[in-house]
Design an enzyme around this catalytic site. Structure first.
Site, PDB file in Angstrom:
ATOM      1  NE  ARG A   1      -2.575   1.095   3.630  1.00 31.78           N
ATOM      2  CZ  ARG A   1      -3.151   0.873   4.667  1.00 31.78           C
ATOM      3  NH1 ARG A   1      -4.551   0.611   4.508  1.00 31.78           N
ATOM      4  NH2 ARG A   1      -2.672   0.885   5.790  1.00 31.78           N
TER       5      ARG A   1
ATOM      6  CE  LYS B   1      -1.978   4.550   6.695  1.00 30.59           C
ATOM      7  NZ  LYS B   1      -3.078   5.168   7.436  1.00 30.59           N
TER       8      LYS B   1
ATOM      9  CD  GLU C   1     -11.349   6.909   4.673  1.00 30.56           C
ATOM     10  OE1 GLU C   1     -10.874   5.861   5.028  1.00 30.56           O
ATOM     11  OE2 GLU C   1     -11.101   7.563   4.214  1.00 30.56           O
TER      12      GLU C   1
HETATM   13  C1  PLP Z   1      -8.358   7.062   6.630  1.00 31.08           C
HETATM   14  C2  PLP Z   1      -7.993   5.590   7.266  1.00 31.08           C
HETATM   15  N1  PLP Z   1      -8.964   4.736   6.979  1.00 31.08           N
HETATM   16  C3  PLP Z   1      -8.904   3.515   7.232  1.00 31.08           C
HETATM   17  C4  PLP Z   1      -7.718   3.038   7.937  1.00 31.08           C
HETATM   18  C5  PLP Z   1      -7.577   1.699   8.353  1.00 31.08           C
HETATM   19  O1  PLP Z   1      -6.590   0.716   7.703  1.00 31.08           O
HETATM   20  P1  PLP Z   1      -5.624  -0.385   8.078  1.00 31.08           P
HETATM   21  O2  PLP Z   1      -6.715  -1.329   8.509  1.00 31.08           O
HETATM   22  O3  PLP Z   1      -4.727  -0.539   7.223  1.00 31.08           O
HETATM   23  O4  PLP Z   1      -5.064   0.403   9.397  1.00 31.08           O
HETATM   24  C6  PLP Z   1      -6.680   3.921   8.172  1.00 31.08           C
HETATM   25  C7  PLP Z   1      -5.639   3.420   9.002  1.00 31.08           C
HETATM   26  O5  PLP Z   1      -4.734   3.991   9.150  1.00 31.08           O
HETATM   27  C8  PLP Z   1      -6.935   5.272   7.836  1.00 31.08           C
HETATM   28  O6  PLP Z   1      -5.793   6.254   8.218  1.00 31.08           O
END
Ligand code: PLP
Length: 341
Positions: A93, A190, A223
């Protein structure tokens, strides 16, 4: 304002700013108590090609475009009982995020897995969070990424503290956030631009809630600030928002795969990535948040409405134990470290 009026203002006392030099820098760094650094265990910086476990030295140059423009990407993974969970998925990612903003990897990135593994051992804590940041690097104070001759890697390790145990035992209350969601292109990356996420968290906490969830422009659940959301609908289907407008969560992806076991057992009737309206969520049997640092959390109230029976439900309990088993026993997803004997 006329010049006369300006000159007639009382003279401000000019503050004496102390001078920092290479000679006094280290003593200046250490002259304040910084309790928030208690759990900072180690940091690697490519520009030094080295690591430190002294929190005072965990610094990033102000002219790195990461600092003044948020020009960088990152990912966070977790070391559980001495093994790193889903390192490959998190690095994939990170790779996708970096490519999306045309951020070249510095040469040190070739060794990123070794850097991470060594740094965790330097941190000497078997339960920790590993943050890998790729920045555009130092160059200037402009927005122009071409001013930066070399991108940089920063990796830091902090002790894993987790969320309060009662969140898992009693469930949490969630509210809808009114902070606008990012456009698809930005939501999928991210990046180190987390202002909407920060404001979501700030407003939730100020209103007395630990978490909030944003809606997309069509009014469907998107989210959380750093979490994905999901529901068990009243007709028994486990649903998570599609990744179109949100970050593709690594935890939710794994929970989705693990949920197939509940499908086989007949505990749920389906599992799907689909649109979820707030009304559908209000009527859900169960609701969840997922994320690297929290695993899966039961939501028992959403916008003041009770979800299901108002306590963590059986599907949550089952998913939570499947996920924990995966995080501690799935050898395919765990990276071993040499902790010695
Ligand atoms: C905006 C956002 N959504 C969802 C998630 C959850 O992702 P993950 O399960 O990969 O930690 C994160 C985690 O950092 C995030 O920053």
């Amino acid at each position: 304002m006329s010049k006369v009026a300006f000159f007639q203002r009382p003279r401000q006392k000019i503050m004496k700013i102390r001078s920092i030099t290479k000679e006094n820098f280290l003593s200046v760094l250490g002259d304040q108590d910084k309790p928030w650094q208690r759990d900072y265990l180690a940091m690697y910086a490519s520009q030094w090609r080295g690591a430190t476990s002294d929190p005072e030295l965990m610094l990033i140059p102000i002219d790195d475009h990461l600092v003044h423009r948020g020009d960088g990407v990152f990912d966070v993974m977790r070391c559980v009982q001495g093994k790193i969970y889903q390192m490959e998925a998190h690095l994939r990612r990170l790779d996708t995020s970096a490519k999306a903003i045309s951020l070249d990897f510095p040469p040190e990135y070739e060794d990123i897995k070794e850097i991470i593994k060594n740094l965790v051992l330097i941190g000497a804590e078997k339960n920790c969070l590993i943050r890998v940041i790729l920045s555009r690097g130092p160059g200037s104070f402009s927005t122009n990424p071409y001013d930066c001759p070399s991108s940089q890697i920063y990796v830091n390790i902090i002790r894993f503290l987790g969320v309060p145990e009662r969140y898992y035992e009693e469930g949490i209350s969630l509210i809808t956030s009114d902070i606008p969601v990012k456009k698809t292109f930005f939501a999928n990356i991210k990046s180190c631009n987390y202002l909407p996420n920060v404001l979501m968290k700030k407003k939730a906490v100020a209103a007395g809630y630990p978490y909030s969830v944003a809606l997309d422009e069509h009014g469907f659940l998107a989210e959380g600030s750093t979490e994905n959301v999901g529901v068990l609908t009243k007709d028994g289907v486990l649903k998570f928002p599609e990744f179109e407008r949100i970050l593709s969560g690594i935890t939710v992806t794994r929970v989705f795969q693990l949920a197939n076991e509940l499908l086989v057992d007949g505990m749920i009737r389906g599992v799907d990535f689909a649109r979820i309206s707030p009304d559908e969520a209000y009527q859900a049997e169960e609701m969840f948040l997922t994320g690297t640092s929290l695993g899966i959390l039961p939501v028992v109230s959403y916008d003041g409405r009770r979800i299901g029976k108002g306590v963590p439900g059986p599907v949550y309990t089952e998913l939570s134990s499947l996920l924990w088993k995966d995080m501690t026993q799935n050898r395919e997803l765990l990276t071993e470290l040499d902790w010695g004997s």
